[in-house]
Every structure is written in C-alpha cells, then in structure tokens.
Design a protein around this motif. Structure first.
Motif, PDB file in Angstrom:
ATOM      1  N   ASP A 192      55.673  55.583 -65.557  1.00  0.00           N
ATOM      2  CA  ASP A 192      55.956  57.047 -65.138  1.00  0.00           C
ATOM      3  C   ASP A 192      55.664  57.757 -66.592  1.00  0.00           C
ATOM      4  O   ASP A 192      56.306  58.292 -67.600  1.00  0.00           O
ATOM      5  CB  ASP A 192      57.323  57.331 -65.016  1.00  0.00           C
ATOM      6  N   ASP A 197      58.135  63.790 -59.280  1.00  0.00           N
ATOM      7  CA  ASP A 197      56.904  64.240 -59.433  1.00  0.00           C
ATOM      8  C   ASP A 197      56.099  64.691 -58.294  1.00  0.00           C
ATOM      9  O   ASP A 197      55.335  63.749 -57.659  1.00  0.00           O
ATOM     10  CB  ASP A 197      56.069  63.253 -60.219  1.00  0.00           C
ATOM     11  N   SER A 230      57.218  56.999 -57.360  1.00  0.00           N
ATOM     12  CA  SER A 230      58.523  57.034 -57.648  1.00  0.00           C
ATOM     13  C   SER A 230      58.478  57.047 -59.213  1.00  0.00           C
ATOM     14  O   SER A 230      57.704  56.521 -59.903  1.00  0.00           O
ATOM     15  CB  SER A 230      59.336  55.956 -57.197  1.00  0.00           C
ATOM     16  N   THR A 231      59.191  58.071 -59.703  1.00  0.00           N
ATOM     17  CA  THR A 231      59.142  58.347 -61.090  1.00  0.00           C
ATOM     18  C   THR A 231      60.296  57.159 -61.512  1.00  0.00           C
ATOM     19  O   THR A 231      60.847  56.471 -60.941  1.00  0.00           O
ATOM     20  CB  THR A 231      59.998  59.561 -61.369  1.00  0.00           C
ATOM     21  N   THR A 263      54.673  60.766 -66.795  1.00  0.00           N
ATOM     22  CA  THR A 263      55.308  62.222 -66.800  1.00  0.00           C
ATOM     23  C   THR A 263      56.827  62.386 -67.028  1.00  0.00           C
ATOM     24  O   THR A 263      57.540  63.101 -67.058  1.00  0.00           O
ATOM     25  CB  THR A 263      54.905  62.924 -65.669  1.00  0.00           C
ATOM     26  N   PHE A 264      57.244  61.003 -67.666  1.00  0.00           N
ATOM     27  CA  PHE A 264      58.761  60.585 -67.538  1.00  0.00           C
ATOM     28  C   PHE A 264      59.578  61.737 -68.350  1.00  0.00           C
ATOM     29  O   PHE A 264      60.324  62.570 -68.032  1.00  0.00           O
ATOM     30  CB  PHE A 264      59.092  59.507 -68.144  1.00  0.00           C
ATOM     31  N   ASN A 286      58.988  65.578 -66.437  1.00  0.00           N
ATOM     32  CA  ASN A 286      59.344  65.707 -65.081  1.00  0.00           C
ATOM     33  C   ASN A 286      60.958  66.113 -64.958  1.00  0.00           C
ATOM     34  O   ASN A 286      61.565  65.760 -65.925  1.00  0.00           O
ATOM     35  CB  ASN A 286      58.679  64.753 -63.996  1.00  0.00           C
ATOM     36  N   SER A 292      68.069  61.990 -57.877  1.00  0.00           N
ATOM     37  CA  SER A 292      67.184  61.978 -59.107  1.00  0.00           C
ATOM     38  C   SER A 292      67.390  63.293 -59.739  1.00  0.00           C
ATOM     39  O   SER A 292      67.288  63.585 -60.934  1.00  0.00           O
ATOM     40  CB  SER A 292      65.732  61.464 -58.642  1.00  0.00           C
TER      41      SER A 292
END
Length: 779
Positions: free
Chosen positions: A117, A127, A148-149, A119-120, A123, A176
C-alpha cells in the motif's frame, strides 16, 4: 379612391409543403424530450447519490468497529528450559508473538508499505483511485489486482471474514474509515504487522523472522526484510523451500518490491540494484513436530501443571505466556542418550517401556525425564505412570527401622523361606539362605527379602511406619483427597501390609527419584515441581515458584541409610553403578505381580547433587520380564541405564562425598536382633625372654566355644560369616552375581568385607609399633 394600393398582377397564394409545415414543431419537441430525459437522469442521479450518501451515512452510524476475531488476538505461549532462554516448546492457536513497532526495523516497515500500500501514509483507510485503477486493469484482462489498503487488509483479517461478498466489502470500507480516525497510522501498521500471515504457520513479522531466518525481527537486514514483505503476496507459493519454481517466483516479486522502495525513496537505486541481484541465504530450520519425541510428554506435563496453578486453556494457548520450567537441556539429553545407550537391542518401543526421572536434591526441581516412546506414537508417560516399585522401597524400611532404634549392625533372619504369622511364606531370590542373623548392611547389599520382612515384623506397627517414612521421603500415599504434591500425587497399592518393603505399590520414577533425593539432602524433603516462573504477555511476572521443603528425616538416620545404600553399589546388587566413578548410593528393585511374574525392574540412586530413578516394564506395565529380557534384574539394564544417564548429567559437577555414617544404635522395640558377637580371639602367651634379642614365638591357647553361634546354613558364594566391625575376622569374600526378585535387585558381591578390611589394615601399624617397642625393651 382612397385605401391601400394593390400590387400589379394577379394575386399569388403560397402553399407550404408538409415537411416545411412540421419541421419547427418537431425540432422543438425533440429538444424538449432530451432535455426532459437529461433532467430525469440528473434528478435520478442526484436522488441516487443522495440515497447512496444517506445509506452510507446510516451504515457509518450503525456499523461499529467490532471486537477482533478471537484467534487474531492470541499470542503464542512459549515454554523454556530452566535457563529461561532456550525454547523447549510452545502452545498456540496461531504461531504469533506480538512486538512493538519500535522493535521492527525500518526496512521491514518500508518494504511492507511499498509492497502492499504505497499510499498508506496519506490515504484515509481506503484508496478510491486504487479501486478504479484495479477495476480497469481487471476489465482489460490483466492479472487480478486488489485495491485493498493495508488498513482494509488489517480490518478484513482482524474483524471480518474472508468471504467475497458486497456486504463484506462495504463493511470493510466503513470500518477502515472509522479505524483510521480512531487509531494512528503507526498503531494500524503495528497491528497489521503483528497479525498478517507470512506462511510456515507464522502470523506476524516476529514469528515470520524466526520461521524463515531463525532470528528476531529486530535483527533482519534489508534483503531479509524485503523477502518477508514479498511473501505477503502469496505466502505458500512463494516459500523458497517449496522448490525451484517457488524460489524463482519469490525472486521476481522480491525485485519488484525493491524497485517500488526505490521509487518511494526508502532505499537508493544503488541499494535496490545491489540487493536485487541475489536472494538472502535461508538457514536450515528444524521442522520437527511440536510434540514429537520427548517434547510432547514434557509439554503435556507443563500444560497440566499450569492448569493446576489456575491458568485457563485460553491463557495457555493464546495468552502469550512465557513459562520457564525446571528442565535442563543437559539433563533431558542425558536421559534420552542414556536410554539409547543401555537398553537392549531388538525390543520394540511398543512393548519395552523405560521411564527415567532426574530430580535435584534440596529443591525438588525435575531436571530430566524420559517418558518412553515417541509421544506421537503413544501419549502414555512412563516417568509418571510408573510401575511396581520392588525393592527400591527397602530404603524406606531402613529409615523406619533406624528411627525405631535399630542399628546397621542389628541382625535379622536371612534364611529362606520365612514363615509369616498368617502361615504364608516369604522367599529370597532363588530361595537362597543368608544365615539366621545377618545385619542390615548385608541385607541391603543383597536385597534379602526375609531379613526385611523380619525387620518389618520386629518394628512397632512396621508396615505403617514404613509407609509413613516413604510418605515423608516423597512417595505419595495410596489415595489423596485432593491434588497433592508428586507426579502423580498417589501411589496405588501403598497399603500397610507385611510385604510393603518388597514394593507391591505402584510408584512413578519421578516420585521415587524425589524420595531418594531426600536421602541425598540429609533428610530435607522438597516437593517436586516443573514450573519455575510464568511471565505474562505484558512482561509482568505472574508466578514464581518457592521451594517447599521440610525436615522429614534426621540427618544421622539418612547418613546411616546412605551408607547402607553405598554398600549396595560398592559390593551388592547395584555394582553396575560403580561405572559412574562417583560417590553414589542406590538400590535395585525387581517386583513380581499377583501372578508371580516379574513385572518391573528398577534402579534408584543418587549422588549429592542429583537423584535418578530408572524403571523397565513391559506391555501394559505389569507383564512378564523373566524369560523375555536377557536379564530382568534391577542390577542389569536399569542400573546400566542409570549409570549412562548420570555420567552425562553429572559431567562438569564437583565431586561431593557423603557424610560418615552415624552408626546409630537406639532402644529397639524388640529383642533378639543384637549385633553378632564373635567368639573371643585366641589368647597369645609370651614365652620367657632370653638374654639375646629375638622375637618371642607365642603359643596358641584353645579357642573358647561360643555359647550361641549364628547359624551357618548354605552360605552362598561371596557371603562371609564375619560380623560387621570385627577386626579379628580375616575371612575374605569372593564376588558373586546374586540377585533378588520379588523386591530384590540384581548383581552381587561379598558382605561388608570392605569395611572390615579397612579396620584390619588400620591395626597393622599398631602391631608393628608394639613389636618394635618389645625388641627395644629386651635389648
């Protein structure tokens, strides 16, 4: 005429064509229709959006972050040897050991973010761009991509199920979003890295580091960290131990993760290129079954003891306990290797059962154990189950007799058979006669049954006194109203019968070793135990064992008993133990069952530092050994096994001598057992001296006839008629190989000639000095 002027020529009337007549109206109507459709679509879209937003708001308000799935909250409970460092085994629903984020190297965190991920850190738990990108990629027929993040993966594993439904995906997204508002990114990443599955049964990065590289996560380098992160894509198919194809696929994934890390700037391009050239080395990880061999017997005992201490199965299996036991790797290996070395060849583990236990005198700590065959083949632990104790119980009879006033020099009936008050007969092994008045030392050396029965009958409430001594030493009673000390806490058949010293009761090797440890520890008994300390997952010590000991037997009594048991090793049925080459005391045992069959063979013995008991049984534990084993006496295979075990267990320990015997001689409850009094030595008269120096030649006077002489009936080879502590007796015994069943032990030697010999040698310098003085005086 006034009015409008008409134009010249005839008037012309213009007619419109049909198409011309309707074109304007239709254009207007079409535009209106599309306008209405557009408005309707917009309205419907708006309504749909409003409904969607409303539904989302409702779901957001109604869906709470649930309790985590129980199995993903668990942590492995580890069991350690006595040093608290070397792992002995573990209990787990899942192999998991949670650690703090600070304990994880940055390379692991960076590699996992790059792999799963990117962009963890920015985000909001989901995402949207990633979802659209994955949808278009999947629609074009590319490899299936997930959107899935890390937060979503964490939510799915920790809170939801693995089902692929729209409902689950909606819940996943909402939870989430909520989770990222309730927890920091660091908390989410820590939870994820402690929860996610890495293959090889390992949940969490710490378990994965040990499963693949046999080290803690904190010690992983860059290449190892990238491998750990790469495995998340497909833990099973990317395991390099599954063959060349898996290793090739792992390397491809590994290179891709390094490239992503370089693009993210968490490693330099040079670092990535260098690392991508080759996978790290994977050490050989032992993959033995968790419960294979002796480990299963030990872990089963540990679990039972934890339950007795008040811990629940849930705490044991998933509470992250750290359990330090009393077992040492040295003593455990000594038990296993000693059995392998000494046991006879050609006998199946399913029929020949050997139980071994080593206990530390003074503490009761069980240091080593052999429970029998591989736990995966049979879960019956013979170190706990035990068998008929045979003549190893005679040590308790010695304690009881000396406490009642008898001494080691007191004599008892050694001839066979001996008729009991009820008319039954007791025989020695081979129905052998040892004389009508043999002392306690000789009776112990050769395990003479008739002498010990006579001893029992000569005491006040002899059977009860023997049982009381056995209980104080550490052998549990026949029945216990509640869980008491011992493994197990009862000794079935330990009843006050005349033959109790011959060992009809069932005793475990652990309890027998602990009882003999009391003798080694000068009469101070300690309860046996296997758990030293329990530490909770948060690092708090929840349980610490305290030695529970008490003065059970007076030190002078144990010094005399230990002396008799040393003589059994030095000259009696336990001479096989001399190979230990260490100050040691012990007793053989060979028991018979109700059918007269030899049901067990034992040797129990001790040094000052360790006490070990060895038991051989067959089949169900009470089947015939005679004629099945090459030798069924306790002085044979059990004593040899004891020696092989103790040679390894005692290695490196200092030599410690036993205390000198006190030679107690109190007021015995019955008469007729006084020490044997030998006839007076021949008197020597001195001849008149002459003027010249010469050594006078004494003349012998007649030997007086004793008024009462012990019966000398069928004196066996190696048996002397010399009473103990009689310097005038010069009879020298010869070694024999005599053993006693029905409670007796194997191996043999002469009476107590070694002790007599030591005293006789001590007279020589005195006699020489006297002779020299006489010569000087004469001159």
């Amino acid at each position: 005429m006034s009015g409008k002027r008409r134009a010249a020529g005839p008037a012309v009337t213009k007619k419109q064509t049909p198409s011309a007549q309707g074109s304007g109206k239709e254009k207007s109507s079409g535009r209106s229709r599309w306008k209405k459709v557009g408005i309707a679509v917009l309205v419907l879209g708006l309504l749909g959006s409003l409904l969607g937003v409303g539904a989302f708001i409702v779901l957001y308000q109604t869906i709470d972050v649930p309790r985590p799935n129980e199995e993903f909250e668990t942590q492995t409970s580890f069991v350690y040897y006595a040093d608290g460092k070397q792992q002995l085994g573990q209990f787990a629903k899942q192999n998991r050991e949670s650690i703090n984020l600070e304990e994880m190297p940055d390379s692991v965190k960076d590699a996992v973010v790059a792999a799963e991920d990117r962009t963890f850190w920015t985000n909001r738990g989901i995402d949207p761009k990633g979802i659209v990108r994955a949808a278009f990629s999947n629609a074009r027929g590319n490899d299936t991509q997930g959107a899935s993040t890390i937060t979503q993966q964490y939510v799915k594993i920790l809170y939801l199920t693995q089902e692929r439904t729209l409902t689950r995906k909606v819940k996943e997204a909402i939870i989430s979003l909520k989770l990222q508002r309730e927890q920091s990114k660091e908390q989410i990443l820590e939870g994820y890295l402690n929860t996610i599955y890495f293959g090889r049964g390992a949940y969490g990065v710490q378990a994965a580091a040990k499963a693949y590289f046999d080290k803690d996560a904190a010690d992983l380098d860059l290449k190892e960290s990238v491998v750990i992160a790469s495995l998340l894509n497909d833990p099973n198919d990317l395991d390099p131990s599954n063959g060349k194809r898996s290793k090739k696929d792992l390397k491809s994934r590994y290179a891709a993760v390094l490239n992503d890390m370089a693009e993210e700037g968490t490693v330099s391009a040079d670092q990535a290129d260098k690392a991508a050239k080759k996978l790290p080395k994977f050490p050989e990880i032992e993959q033995d079954s968790q419960y294979g061999q002796q480990r299963g017997h030990v872990l089963t005992m540990v679990r039972k003891e934890l339950l007795d201490l008040g811990y629940t199965d849930e705490q044991i299996d998933g509470g992250g306990l750290r359990v330090t036991t009393t077992f040492t790797e040295k003593a455990m290996n000594a038990a296993v290797q000693g059995v392998v070395e000494a046991r006879p060849d050609g006998f199946s583990d399913k029929q020949l059962h050997i139980g071994v236990a080593t206990v530390e005198p003074g503490t009761g700590a069980i240091r080593g154990m052999f429970g029998g065959q591989d736990y995966l083949d049979s879960q019956l632990n013979w170190a706990v189950a035990g068998g008929q104790a045979g003549s190893t119980m005679k040590a308790a009879a010695l304690v009881a007799a000396i406490e009642q006033g008898f001494g080691l020099e007191d004599t008892f009936e050694g001839n066979s058979p001996l008729e009991l008050p009820d008319g039954n007969l007791v025989e020695n092994q081979g129905d052998e006669d040892w004389g009508s008045a043999i002392d306690m030392i000789t009776a112990t050396e050769h395990s003479v049954n008739t002498a010990f029965i006579d001893m029992t009958l000569s005491m006040d409430d002899g059977p009860d006194a023997i049982i009381d001594a056995a209980n104080r030493m550490g052998i549990p009673p026949s029945k216990a109203p509640k869980k008491g000390p011992g493994f197990p806490s009862t000794s079935p058949g330990l009843e006050p019968i005349t033959g109790v010293s011959l060992g009809n009761a069932t005793v475990s090797p652990i309890n027998m070793a602990n009882a003999y440890a009391t003798l080694a520890n000068d009469g101070v008994a300690a309860e046996p135990y296997i758990i030293e300390k329990v530490v909770l997952a948060n690092g708090e010590t929840d349980y610490q064992h305290k030695v529970d000991d008490s003065k059970a037997i007076e030190e002078d009594v144990t010094s005399d008993v230990s002396y008799a048991l040393q003589k059994n090793v030095q000259e009696g049925s336990g001479t096989a133990a001399l190979e230990l080459d260490w100050p040691s005391a012990g007793k053989t045992g060979t028991a018979t069952n109700g059918d007269g069959e030899v049901s067990s063979a034992w040797f129990a013995g001790y040094t000052r530092q360790l006490s070990t008991a060895v038991m051989y049984v067959r089949g169900k534990g009470n089947e015939q050994l005679q004629g099945w084993l090459p030798s069924y006496f306790g002085g044979a295979y059990p004593a040899e096994t004891w020696t092989a075990v103790m040679q390894r267990a005692m290695e490196g320990l200092p030599v410690e001598e036993f205390p000198e015997p006190a030679m107690l001689d109190g007021d015995a409850p019955t008469e007729g057992h006084e020490p044997y009094t030998p006839p007076p030595s021949p008197t020597r008269t001195q001849q008149p001296s002459t003027p010249k120096p010469s050594t006078p030649k004494p003349s012998e006077s007649p030997t007086p006839t004793p008024t009462e002489e012990p019966t000398k009936t069928n004196t066996p080879p190696g048996q002397t008629n010399c009473p103990p502590l009689n310097p005038s007796c010069d009879e020298t015994p010869t070694a024999t190989d005599t053993t006693t069943a029905a409670g007796g032990g194997g191996g043999g030697g002469g009476g107590n000639s070694a002790y007599v010999g030591d005293l006789a040698v001590g007279r020589v310098p005195v006699l020489l000095a006297v002779a020299a003085f006489r010569e000087w005086w004469i001159l």
